[in-house]
Each structure stands twice: as C-alpha cells, then as structure tokens.
Design an enzyme around this catalytic site. Structure first.
Site, short mmCIF file in Angstrom:
data_model
loop_
_atom_site.label_atom_id
_atom_site.label_comp_id
_atom_site.label_asym_id
_atom_site.label_seq_id
_atom_site.Cartn_x
_atom_site.Cartn_y
_atom_site.Cartn_z
CG ASN A 84 -1.66 1.30 1.39
OD1 ASN A 84 -2.58 1.62 0.64
ND2 ASN A 84 -1.27 2.09 2.38
CB SER A 131 -4.49 4.99 -8.67
OG SER A 131 -5.24 6.17 -8.91
CE1 TYR A 141 -0.50 7.87 -7.04
CE2 TYR A 141 -2.53 8.22 -8.29
CZ TYR A 141 -1.86 7.65 -7.23
OH TYR A 141 -2.54 6.86 -6.34
CB ALA A 144 3.84 5.57 -10.91
CE LYS A 145 -0.67 4.20 -6.93
NZ LYS A 145 -0.20 3.29 -5.85
#
Length: 237
Positions: A84, A131, A141, A144-145
C-alpha cells in the site's frame, strides 16, 4: 521474529499507519490475522498499531538498505502481503518528479515483495494498491500506477506455481485519506463524486473489504487481475 505456531495467518501491510493502509490492516486484524504494519513514520505506526492491535516495523520501502535492515524484524512466514505504500511524490524538475513518483509507487512494491518473496507461504496472497489514474491518465502518478498493473501481471505467473496470487486493487476517489494533502476543494470533490454511478465517494473501508477478500483462502483462483473500487467512475469492462 518467529512463525505463529497456532496456525494464525500473518500479514504485512506497507504504508499501514494511516488512511487506506490503516483500514486494510484493521480489517485483516478483525478477520483474525496477525498483522505487521510498516511505514517511514515510527510514531504514527506505533500509535496505529496500539489502536488496532497490530505490530509496527518502521522502514523506508523505497530504500533497499532500509528494507534489508528491516527484514530481521519482519515475519519469517508471510501469508498476506499488501503493498500500500505510495502516493504523490515531488521532485526538483520534470525528470526528478517522474522518477520520484515511480520510486514511491512501483519501486516500493518491487523491493518489499522481492525481499519477502522467500518468506511467502504456499497459497499466499499479494495485493498491491493501484489507482483509477492508471487507466484514466494522471501524468506521472497515473503512469506509475499503470506500471504497477504490468508488474503484477508478470508477478502472478512467477508465483502462481505455488498457489500464490497477485492482484491489484484500484481505488477511485476515496474520502478520509492524506492523499490530497488538504488540497481537495469542495467543487473538485463534487465533480469526482458526480462521476460515480452510485453517487458517493469511496471510503477506506470499501477498499479494505476488497483487499480482505482477495487475501482470503476463498480467492485462490483470482490472480493477475485489476479490481476496481471506484463506484463506476471508470468501467473495467
């Protein structure tokens, strides 16, 4: 740290001190698992661990030396690993921002999973938090997810011969977390809620319940998947 001799399943939840990570850890404790939460802030971890009945081990999941130093304090047998740790990360310049975001969200999961790989029990569960941005955009972001999803797809085949599953739980907008750092306006919140089919924001408990199912023995034939928890804001069909 020795194995549990009474057959209790053991879980490690990175980034378990607050928000979604805390909710996941608390739900796993409620379901009878022996839970270790990790993160960089020892004071936050110790407070949370005392409140939910977990154990705390502080280290930086993005730093190889820190992960290695923490290994003697982590369980010798891991039945559930929840990656997480992550979130938004800043960098001094465009390149540094992208590298920082990748390190915070991908490298953390890779380092911890690789370090604990020899300790994963047969039929273990690996769940990594993704995400909605991994499918809808979101700059560094979101990229990356998206990488988390690709890595998990490969991981599922690497571990599958031992009955170990690897999945991504991909939340949409979730209230009551530190993710936005106080930067969420009411107008932006209303916009995000309006994108859902059920007309509400997600909660950490929504995500925790999904992770807990994927971590259960009953979820043994679900692997390599991305499970969206977004109220229909993005359809995975």
């Amino acid at each position: 740290m020795s194995d549990n001799s009474d057959g209790t399943r053991t879980a490690v939840v990175t980034g378990g001190g607050t928000g979604i990570g805390r909710a996941i850890a608390e739900e796993l404790v409620r379901r009878g698992l022996d839970v270790v939460i990790t993160g960089r802030r020892a004071d936050v971890l110790e407070r949370t661990a005392g409140e939910i009945g977990a154990r705390a081990v502080a280290f930086d999941a993005a730093d190889q030396a820190s992960v290695d130093a923490a290994l003697p304090h982590l369980p010798e047998r891991v039945d559930v690993l929840v990656n997480n740790a992550g979130g938004l990360a800043d960098g001094d310049g465009l390149k540094q921002e992208w590298l920082a975001m990748y390190e915070a969200n991908v490298v953390t999961a890779v380092l911890v999973t690789t370090a604990l790989g020899p300790r994963l029990a047969d039929q273990a569960r690996v769940v990594t938090i993704g995400s909605i941005a991994g499918r809808r955009g979101g700059g560094s972001y979101g990229a990356a997810k998206a990488a988390v999803e690709a890595w998990t797809a490969e991981l599922a085949f690497k571990l599958g011969g031992r009955g170990i599953t690897a999945n991504v739980v991909s939340p949409g907008f979730v209230d009551d977390t530190e993710f936005f750092g106080g930067g969420m306006t009411e107008r932006r919140r209303e916009t995000l809620v309006a994108e859902t089919a059920n007309g509400r924001a997600g909660t950490p408990a929504d995500v925790a319940a999904t992770v807990a199912f994927l971590a259960s023995p009953e979820a043994g034939h679900i692997t390599g998947q991305v499970i969206a928890v977004n109220g229909g804001a993005h359809l995975g069909r």
